[in-house]
Design an enzyme around this catalytic site. Structure first.
Site: not given
Length: 507
Positions: A16-17, A144, A146, A179, A207, A209
């Site tokens: 997905r990501d 989530y 975001e 994010t 999560h 990045h």
């Protein structure tokens, strides 16, 4: 007694990501293959495989994966990103056969105000309606937040207001994404610690990045702070600079966080990494930790020598953990120990004088920026041992090869024959043909006849992965008998010239 390690859920979001990597699109069959490997070989706890409503191809991929997962008893491990859009995403999920939805909501007041143009209460009411509908249709719901990282920096009261609301809802996991990849490790630790302590009854995933190359470090701090799960991708794929990479994060957790554990099989990480590289066309940098081609390769001769004597340059990050082997690079910084280690892997032993000659040849190739591989070694050894048997009475001192458009290739040659110097110039149909024409002039002046060239073959080491060497094998006829000579060089014409010099000395 020490408490047992805390189990961490690993959710892989490559499908997905990770697929949001620029230029990457997996086919349904590729998605199914990767999903199967992640759950059955790598043994991650969950996989996020798609975003709802994206395309017909995405729908087909999700259907294929959910059909396989259901038959395998793994459907509860398969998740899909959904949206606050009333019944649309929920119905898409049902039609695709998926059971776990990851609802994308706003984790910062900035996003809520400027993207959705809504008040918190309105957003919360719409979220509650979607969660209620999902549960009625037999779906499980994670949420989530975001832009949560900016929410904690700039609108923390909104984040607390939102989490106060979420703890009243039947959600299984609350997922906290950085994010934009803007957090530093100290912030990750502080924000997650505070969040976990404030809401001890909620399950929190982190999560990360990788925009500042801090993804793995942030995962480490998030787990120290009490996160219950982490989101990772194979090879660090993902939007912009990507996500925290699966292989690096698992290695760091296993080596530096004895208080936690996962179910991930380290030995499968390299295999799945290479498969995803092939499917995605997203190339793994050679120096990427754990899965890069160079990360278990020693280049400096002193390192190889230290490994040989007492494993002086070994660490806990051993290649065997990931189904890999330590390598010793061959090039201008190679010492004798590098070459001996490579020879040992091939089962070859050389005398000290021959080993010195092989080392010198490899250093010469490295100086020319050529890449020498283990597969090249037998060729180099053969060339050197072959040269050892020939007394050098003829030596090609110098030559200039020219090749120009619309003009015949030409050669200017200087050669020493038994101490006498000759210089000739000639043209030919190719550079080697021009070289041979110049050579014939020299031997004609000496009233000697050259052998007849009857065959000319060029080959490279098996696999064709090396850019360092090619071997030219020339068959000659002389005095009613045939013999072969070989030359080795990175340039095909030069390797042929070397083979020819051997012939001149043999006759």
């Amino acid at each position: 007694m020490p408490s047992s390690p805390r189990y961490i859920e690993v959710m892989d979001t490559t499908l997905r990501d990770g697929e949001q990597t620029s230029g990457v699109s997996f086919s349904p069959s590729e998605k199914l293959t990767i999903a199967q490997l992640l759950l059955t070989e790598v043994k991650v706890d969950r996989i996020e495989i798609a975003s709802a409503r994206v395309s017909e191809g995405e729908f087909a991929a999700v259907k294929a994966i959910t059909k396989w997962a259901k038959a395998s008893g793994l459907l509860h491990k398969v998740e899909v990103l959904t949206f606050v859009d009333g019944e649309v995403s929920v119905n898409w999920m049902k039609d695709a056969g998926a059971k776990v939805m990851n609802l994308l909501t706003k984790g910062s007041l900035n996003h809520l105000t400027h993207q959705l143009k809504k008040k918190p209460e309105q957003h919360f009411a719409e979220i509650a309606a979607v969660i209620t509908l999902a549960l009625k249709k037999g779906l499980e719901c994670n949420v989530y937040l975001e832009d949560w990282s900016n929410g904690m920096r700039h609108s923390r009261e909104y984040v607390w207001q939102y989490l106060d609301f979420l703890q009243t809802q039947p959600v299984k996991r609350v997922m906290l994404p950085d994010t934009l990849g803007v957090l530093v490790p100290s912030e990750v630790y502080a924000y997650i610690s505070e969040t976990v302590q404030r809401y001890p009854q909620l399950h929190f995933d982190f999560h990360a990045h990788n925009d500042y190359d801090l993804g793995t470090a942030n995962v480490l701090e998030g787990l120290k702070a009490g996160a219950h799960g982490i989101h990772l991708t194979i090879n660090g794929m993902g939007e912009r600079a990507g996500n925290a990479p699966l292989a690096s994060a698992i290695a760091v957790m296993n080596d530096f966080l004895p208080t936690v554990k996962t179910g991930v099989a380290e030995s499968s990480l390299y295999t799945v990494s290479k498969l995803v590289e092939t499917f995605s066309g997203f190339r793994i940098p050679a120096n990427k930790p754990v899965v890069g081609e160079n990360v278990f390769t020693q280049t400096a001769g002193i390192h190889a020598d230290g490994d040989k004597k007492h494993k002086l340059y070994f660490s806990d990050l051993m290649p065997e953990r990931f189904g890999r082997q330590r390598k010793y690079a061959l090039g201008k910084t190679s010492g004798k120990a590098n070459i001996e280690n490579n020879l040992a892997q091939l089962g070859i032993q050389l005398s000290e004088p021959d080993l010195k000659k092989v080392t010198q040849r490899i250093i010469e190739l490295g100086d020319r920026k050529e890449v020498v591989t283990q597969a090249d070694l037998p060729y180099i050894i053969s060339d050197i041992l072959d040269s050892n048997t020939i007394e050098e009475k003829v030596k090609i001192e110098n030559y200039v090869l020219t090749h120009s458009k619309a003009l015949k290739p030409s050669v200017t040659l200087r050669i020493s024959v038994k101490g006498e110097l000759y210089e000739e110039h000639s043209q030919g149909d190719g550079q080697y043909d021009a070289f041979m024409n110049a050579l014939k002039k020299v031997y004609k002046a000496r009233k000697q006849e050259l052998p007849v060239l009857t065959d000319y073959a060029v080959r490279i080491p098996p696999g064709g992965k090396s850019d360092a060497l090619c071997e030219t094998i020339i068959t000659w006829r002389y005095n009613n008998r045939e013999f072969k000579t070989r030359g080795l060089d990175s340039d095909q014409t030069v390797s042929a010239i070397k083979a020819t010099q051997k012939m001149l000395n043999l006759i």
